[in-house]
Design a protein around this motif. Structure first.
Motif, PDB file in Angstrom:
ATOM      1  N   LEU A   1      -7.632   7.982   4.948  1.00 39.85           N
ATOM      2  CA  LEU A   1      -5.768   7.560   3.962  1.00 39.85           C
ATOM      3  C   LEU A   1      -6.257   6.789   3.007  1.00 39.85           C
ATOM      4  CD1 LEU A   1      -2.865   8.546   3.753  1.00 39.85           C
ATOM      5  CD2 LEU A   1      -2.845   7.019   5.425  1.00 39.85           C
ATOM      6  N   LEU A   2      -6.448   5.675   3.648  1.00 30.97           N
ATOM      7  CA  LEU A   2      -6.626   4.622   2.783  1.00 30.97           C
ATOM      8  C   LEU A   2      -7.520   5.041   1.044  1.00 30.97           C
ATOM      9  CD1 LEU A   2      -6.035   1.922   1.243  1.00 30.97           C
ATOM     10  CD2 LEU A   2      -7.582   0.920   3.363  1.00 30.97           C
ATOM     11  N   ALA A   3      -8.448   5.675   1.852  1.00 27.16           N
ATOM     12  CA  ALA A   3      -9.882   5.868   0.729  1.00 27.16           C
ATOM     13  C   ALA A   3      -8.853   7.284  -0.259  1.00 27.16           C
ATOM     14  CB  ALA A   3     -11.067   6.318   1.240  1.00 27.16           C
ATOM     15  N   ARG A   4      -8.479   7.939   0.318  1.00 30.76           N
ATOM     16  CA  ARG A   4      -7.605   8.993  -0.217  1.00 30.76           C
ATOM     17  C   ARG A   4      -6.521   8.432  -1.295  1.00 30.76           C
ATOM     18  NH1 ARG A   4      -7.017  14.063   3.910  1.00 30.76           N
ATOM     19  NH2 ARG A   4      -8.971  15.435   3.222  1.00 30.76           N
ATOM     20  N   LEU A   5      -5.468   7.721  -0.399  1.00 30.38           N
ATOM     21  CA  LEU A   5      -4.467   6.723  -1.941  1.00 30.38           C
ATOM     22  C   LEU A   5      -5.176   5.699  -2.471  1.00 30.38           C
ATOM     23  CD1 LEU A   5      -2.021   5.315   1.350  1.00 30.38           C
ATOM     24  CD2 LEU A   5      -2.013   7.625  -0.970  1.00 30.38           C
ATOM     25  N   HIS A   6      -5.986   5.373  -2.914  1.00 31.51           N
ATOM     26  CA  HIS A   6      -6.959   4.147  -3.666  1.00 31.51           C
ATOM     27  C   HIS A   6      -7.427   5.530  -4.370  1.00 31.51           C
ATOM     28  CE1 HIS A   6      -8.373   0.751  -5.403  1.00 31.51           C
ATOM     29  NE2 HIS A   6      -9.309   1.333  -5.544  1.00 31.51           N
TER      30      HIS A   6
ATOM     31  N   ALA B   1      -9.902  -2.906   7.818  1.00 32.75           N
ATOM     32  CA  ALA B   1      -9.671  -3.688   6.776  1.00 32.75           C
ATOM     33  C   ALA B   1     -10.771  -4.082   5.153  1.00 32.75           C
ATOM     34  CB  ALA B   1     -10.192  -4.751   7.333  1.00 32.75           C
ATOM     35  N   ALA B   2      -9.933  -3.478   4.155  1.00 33.38           N
ATOM     36  CA  ALA B   2     -10.217  -4.045   2.915  1.00 33.38           C
ATOM     37  C   ALA B   2      -9.733  -4.727   2.061  1.00 33.38           C
ATOM     38  CB  ALA B   2      -9.690  -2.913   2.889  1.00 33.38           C
ATOM     39  N   GLY B   3     -10.000  -5.276   1.099  1.00 34.71           N
ATOM     40  CA  GLY B   3     -10.064  -6.227   0.049  1.00 34.71           C
ATOM     41  C   GLY B   3      -8.736  -6.091  -0.514  1.00 34.71           C
ATOM     42  N   ASP B   4      -7.761  -7.469  -0.953  1.00 34.85           N
ATOM     43  CA  ASP B   4      -6.873  -6.708  -1.851  1.00 34.85           C
ATOM     44  C   ASP B   4      -6.629  -5.761  -2.774  1.00 34.85           C
ATOM     45  OD1 ASP B   4      -6.029  -9.381  -0.232  1.00 34.85           O
ATOM     46  OD2 ASP B   4      -6.618 -10.490  -2.051  1.00 34.85           O
ATOM     47  N   GLU B   5      -7.514  -5.597  -3.226  1.00 34.53           N
ATOM     48  CA  GLU B   5      -7.102  -4.656  -4.879  1.00 34.53           C
ATOM     49  C   GLU B   5      -7.279  -2.933  -3.698  1.00 34.53           C
ATOM     50  OE1 GLU B   5      -9.879  -1.932  -7.813  1.00 34.53           O
ATOM     51  OE2 GLU B   5     -10.745  -3.814  -7.345  1.00 34.53           O
TER      52      GLU B   5
ATOM     53  N   ALA C   1      -4.452  -2.952  -1.581  1.00 30.76           N
ATOM     54  CA  ALA C   1      -2.943  -2.363  -2.558  1.00 30.76           C
ATOM     55  C   ALA C   1      -2.027  -0.896  -2.539  1.00 30.76           C
ATOM     56  CB  ALA C   1      -3.106  -3.488  -3.391  1.00 30.76           C
ATOM     57  N   SER C   2      -3.176  -0.074  -2.511  1.00 32.75           N
ATOM     58  CA  SER C   2      -2.981   1.176  -2.389  1.00 32.75           C
ATOM     59  C   SER C   2      -1.986   1.504  -1.114  1.00 32.75           C
ATOM     60  CB  SER C   2      -4.092   1.743  -2.689  1.00 32.75           C
ATOM     61  OG  SER C   2      -5.030   1.589  -4.086  1.00 32.75           O
ATOM     62  N   LEU C   3      -2.008   1.051   0.151  1.00 30.77           N
ATOM     63  CA  LEU C   3      -1.076   1.598   0.976  1.00 30.77           C
ATOM     64  C   LEU C   3      -0.022   0.146   0.891  1.00 30.77           C
ATOM     65  CD1 LEU C   3      -0.721   3.150   3.674  1.00 30.77           C
ATOM     66  CD2 LEU C   3      -2.430   1.713   4.410  1.00 30.77           C
ATOM     67  N   ASN C   4       1.265   1.178   0.409  1.00 29.72           N
ATOM     68  CA  ASN C   4       1.897   0.559  -0.478  1.00 29.72           C
ATOM     69  C   ASN C   4       3.425   0.978  -0.179  1.00 29.72           C
ATOM     70  OD1 ASN C   4       2.475   2.653  -2.477  1.00 29.72           O
ATOM     71  ND2 ASN C   4       0.320   0.891  -3.026  1.00 29.72           N
ATOM     72  N   THR C   5       3.118   2.478   0.339  1.00 28.75           N
ATOM     73  CA  THR C   5       4.699   2.444   0.941  1.00 28.75           C
ATOM     74  C   THR C   5       4.422   2.471   2.397  1.00 28.75           C
ATOM     75  OG1 THR C   5       3.413   5.087   1.663  1.00 28.75           O
ATOM     76  CG2 THR C   5       4.610   4.355  -0.357  1.00 28.75           C
ATOM     77  N   PRO C   6       5.748   2.605   2.840  1.00 29.25           N
ATOM     78  CA  PRO C   6       6.163   2.552   4.451  1.00 29.25           C
ATOM     79  C   PRO C   6       5.713   3.254   5.445  1.00 29.25           C
ATOM     80  CG  PRO C   6       8.874   2.157   3.499  1.00 29.25           C
ATOM     81  CD  PRO C   6       7.480   2.726   2.107  1.00 29.25           C
TER      82      PRO C   6
ATOM     83  N   THR D   1      -5.755  -6.416   6.420  1.00 31.78           N
ATOM     84  CA  THR D   1      -6.030  -5.604   8.316  1.00 31.78           C
ATOM     85  C   THR D   1      -4.917  -4.950   7.874  1.00 31.78           C
ATOM     86  OG1 THR D   1      -7.495  -6.865   8.943  1.00 31.78           O
ATOM     87  CG2 THR D   1      -6.246  -5.733  10.615  1.00 31.78           C
ATOM     88  N   PHE D   2      -4.744  -3.674   8.804  1.00 35.14           N
ATOM     89  CA  PHE D   2      -3.489  -2.917   9.260  1.00 35.14           C
ATOM     90  C   PHE D   2      -4.163  -2.363  10.635  1.00 35.14           C
ATOM     91  CE2 PHE D   2      -0.939   1.047   9.620  1.00 35.14           C
ATOM     92  CZ  PHE D   2      -0.392   0.874   9.342  1.00 35.14           C
ATOM     93  N   PHE D   3      -3.390  -3.196  11.783  1.00 36.58           N
ATOM     94  CA  PHE D   3      -4.068  -2.852  13.441  1.00 36.58           C
ATOM     95  C   PHE D   3      -3.544  -1.656  13.093  1.00 36.58           C
ATOM     96  CE2 PHE D   3      -3.436  -7.519  13.032  1.00 36.58           C
ATOM     97  CZ  PHE D   3      -4.512  -7.695  13.141  1.00 36.58           C
ATOM     98  N   VAL D   4      -4.366  -0.781  14.650  1.00 39.54           N
ATOM     99  CA  VAL D   4      -3.572   0.287  15.422  1.00 39.54           C
ATOM    100  C   VAL D   4      -4.245   0.471  16.480  1.00 39.54           C
ATOM    101  CG1 VAL D   4      -3.506   2.244  12.725  1.00 39.54           C
ATOM    102  CG2 VAL D   4      -5.278   1.384  14.484  1.00 39.54           C
ATOM    103  N   ASN D   5      -3.724   1.197  17.148  1.00 38.33           N
ATOM    104  CA  ASN D   5      -4.598   1.523  19.076  1.00 38.33           C
ATOM    105  C   ASN D   5      -5.721   1.890  19.049  1.00 38.33           C
ATOM    106  OD1 ASN D   5      -1.812   0.606  19.424  1.00 38.33           O
ATOM    107  ND2 ASN D   5      -1.359   3.104  18.758  1.00 38.33           N
ATOM    108  N   SER D   6      -6.704   2.544  18.508  1.00 39.82           N
ATOM    109  CA  SER D   6      -7.912   3.375  18.771  1.00 39.82           C
ATOM    110  C   SER D   6      -8.510   3.163  17.512  1.00 39.82           C
ATOM    111  CB  SER D   6      -7.150   4.158  19.647  1.00 39.82           C
ATOM    112  OG  SER D   6      -7.234   5.598  18.576  1.00 39.82           O
ATOM    113  N   GLY D   7      -9.993   3.816  18.423  1.00 39.12           N
ATOM    114  CA  GLY D   7     -10.608   3.450  16.848  1.00 39.12           C
ATOM    115  C   GLY D   7     -10.795   4.799  15.966  1.00 39.12           C
ATOM    116  N   SER D   8     -10.606   6.456  16.554  1.00 40.34           N
ATOM    117  CA  SER D   8      -9.536   7.405  16.222  1.00 40.34           C
ATOM    118  C   SER D   8      -8.474   6.815  14.775  1.00 40.34           C
ATOM    119  CB  SER D   8      -9.077   8.595  16.718  1.00 40.34           C
ATOM    120  OG  SER D   8     -10.224   8.824  17.389  1.00 40.34           O
TER     121      SER D   8
END
Length: 429
Positions: A124-129, A283-287, A290-295, A109-116
Motif C-alpha cells: 500500500l505504501l508503495a502505491r501511495l508513494h 519500515a521506510a525512510g522519511d520521504e 510521508a506518503s502514508l499520511n491519512t489517518p 515504522t508502522f506496527f501491525v500484527n503479522s507478516g501478511s
C-alpha cells in the motif's frame, strides 16, 4: 505429566472436528507439544525434542526464553492494551530501537500484527508513494495470505483465492537446478528488463525475499539484488525487502539484504521480532513514509506487550551476538549437511542457504517420490527426537531453521540422526 493433558489422539480429533480442513501438520504420528525451553520442546508424555524449525523461524531466541518472557509478563501486569490514539512508551522505544538496527535511512515504522499485514502495508505504501498500481514479484516467493500479498505470492499452493489482483508481473527466480547461479540470475534479470520495458511506468514496487524460505532456501548470487535495485531506480520503482523469515540474525546478519550490499526502500519484518508474541512492522525512510499520511491505525499493532517483548528480543540478540552465532553454527551445520550429500548422492540433490537458514533438497525417482522421501525423513527424525521443517516448490527440501541458541552438540546430534535416517532409507532404494 500423564493426566494433565487430553492426549494427542483427542487433540487430533478435536482439531479435525473444529478446524478448517486446510490446517495440516507434517507428521503421520504427530506429537502433542505442551512445553518449550530454549532449543527444546516436550510432548505430553515428557519426551524431549530438539527443535530445528523454530516455528518457521519465529522463536530465534529460544522457546520461553526467561530473559524475554519475564519482561513480557511484567508488561502484561502493568498495561496490556491501548491503541495508537494514546501515548504509550514501549512502542515508541521500539521504533527508536529499530532505527538503530535497520539498514540505511529506514527510520519510520508502522506496527501491525503479522507478516501478511506488514507486506500488505508495504505494498500500500508503495502505491501511495509512486501513484502506480502494479507490482513485480519473483516466482516461488511467499508473501502472505491476504488478497494482495497472495497476489504477489509465486507459490501456487498458497495462491488459494481465485480472484487475485491481476496487475502483478512475475519474473523467474534467480535459481535453477540446471544452471549456475550466475546463469539463473541473468535469466531473472532479463525477465525484469522485459517487464520494465513493457510497463515500467505502471509499476509501484518489486517485492522479494532476500532468501526464499518456502520456495526452497533459494539464495541468489551476490550481485543479483544490486543489479535489480539499479534497474528499478531507472524507472522510479521501489524495492520492498520481505525480511519476515530472514530478519533479526538468522542468516548471519541482522537483515539478509546486508549480504547483498543493498538498502531496500521498504523493509517488512515479523516472526523473530516477537519470538512467539505477535508483532510485525514495515519500515521506510522519511520521504517514502510521508506518503502514508491519512489517518490509519492497527488495533493491536505495537501494543505495549508486543512492543516490550520485541525490545527484550533486541536486547537479547545484541547481548548474545546471535547473528555472529548463527554464522558460526550455520557453517558447522552446512559443512555437516554437505558431508551427508557426498555420502548419499542418490538421495541428496543439493545443500544451500546461509547462517541458520539452510535447506537440503532430497530426490527420489520423481517429484511425488521426492516429496514422499522428505516426509519419511521428517517422520524418522521426529522419532529420533529432532524436529525439522520442509519447503520447496515440490515440498522436497528439508528446512533447518533452529533457534539461534542451538548448541554445537545439538547440531552434531542432528547430523548423526540424519545420517542414520538416510542410511536406512538409502538401503531401501
Amino acid at each position: 505429566m500423564d493426566g494433565q493433558f487430553i492426549g494427542r489422539e483427542a487433540v487430533a480429533a478435536k482439531r479435525k472436528q473444529y478446524f478448517y480442513p486446510c490446517t495440516q501438520h507434517f507428521y503421520r504420528d504427530a506429537p502433542q507439544l505442551v512445553r518449550g525451553s530454549m532449543q527444546h520442546v516436550y510432548d505430553e508424555n515428557g519426551k524431549k525434542y530438539t527443535d530445528f524449525f523454530a516455528g518457521v523461524s519465529v522463536v530465534a531466541c529460544g522457546h520461553c526464553n526467561p530473559a524475554i518472557t519475564e519482561r513480557t509478563i511484567e508488561q502484561l501486569r502493568r498495561l496490556q492494551h491501548t491503541t495508537t490514539v494514546y501515548l504509550t512508551e514501549p512502542s515508541v522505544l521500539l521504533a527508536e530501537r529499530l532505527e538503530s538496527v535497520l539498514p540505511g535511512n529506514l527510520r519510520r515504522t508502522f506496527f501491525v500484527n503479522s507478516g501478511s499485514e506488514a507486506n500488505e502495508g508495504a505494498l500500500l505504501l508503495a502505491r501511495l508513494h509512486t501513484g502506480r498500481k502494479g507490482f513485480i514479484a519473483l516466482e516461488s516467493g511467499l508473501h502472505g495470505r491476504t488478497n494482495l500479498t497472495m497476489s504477489v505470492t509465486g507459490l501456487s499452493m498458497w495462491r488459494t483465492d481465485k480472484y487475485l489482483d491481476e496487475d502483478v508481473a512475475f519474473i523467474r527466480r534467480p535459481f535453477d537446478p540446471e544452471l549456475t547461479l550466475a546463469e539463473a540470475s541473468e535469466i531473472s534479470l532479463a525477465d525484469l528488463k522485459a517487464v520494465l520495458a513493457a510497463k515500467g511506468d505502471t509499476i509501484a514496487a518489486l517485492i522479494a525475499e532476500p532468501i526464499q524460505g518456502n520456495g526452497g532456501m533459494i539464495m541468489p548470487e551476490p550481485g543479483y539484488f544490486r543489479a535489480v535495485k539499479e534497474l528499478l531506480e531507472l524507472h522510479g520503482i521501489l524495492l520492498i525487502a520481505d525480511e519476515i523469515q530472514t530478519g533479526f540474525g538468522r542468516t548471519g546478519a541482522m537483515f539478509a539484504m546486508e549480504h547483498f550490499g543493498v538498502v531496500p526502500d521498504i523493509v517488512t519484518m515479523a516472526k523473530a521480532l516477537g519470538n512467539g508474541v505477535p508483532v510485525a512492522a514495515f519500515a521506510a525512510g522519511d520521504e517514502i513514509a510521508a506518503s502514508l499520511n491519512t489517518p490509519s491505525a492497527s488495533t493491536f499493532g505495537g501494543n505495549p506487550v508486543s512492543a516490550a517483548t520485541a525490545l527484550a528480543v533486541l536486547d537479547y540478540i545484541e547481548a548474545e551476538r546471535l547473528p555472529e552465532r548463527a554464522a558460526l553454527l550455520g557453517a558447522r551445520l552446512k559443512a555437516g549437511l554437505r558431508e551427508l550429500q557426498d555420502r548419499y548422492p542418490a538421495l541428496v540433490a543439493d545443500v544451500r542457504g546461509t547462517g541458520l537458514m539452510l535447506g537440503m533438497e532430497l530426490r527420489g525417482a520423481g517429484s511425488a517420490e521426492s516429496a514422499a522421501l522428505t516426509d519419511d525423513v521428517l517422520e524418522d527424525l521426529k522419532n529420533q527426537a529432532y524436529l525439522v521443517g520442509k519447503n520447496g516448490v515440490g515440498r522436497n527440501v528439508l528446512a533447518f531453521q533452529p533457534p539461534l541458541v542451538i548448541m554445537e552438540e545439538d547440531i552434531d546430534g542432528l547430523l548423526a540422526a540424519l545420517d542414520s535416517t538416510l542410511a536406512r532409507l538409502g538401503a531401501q532404494v
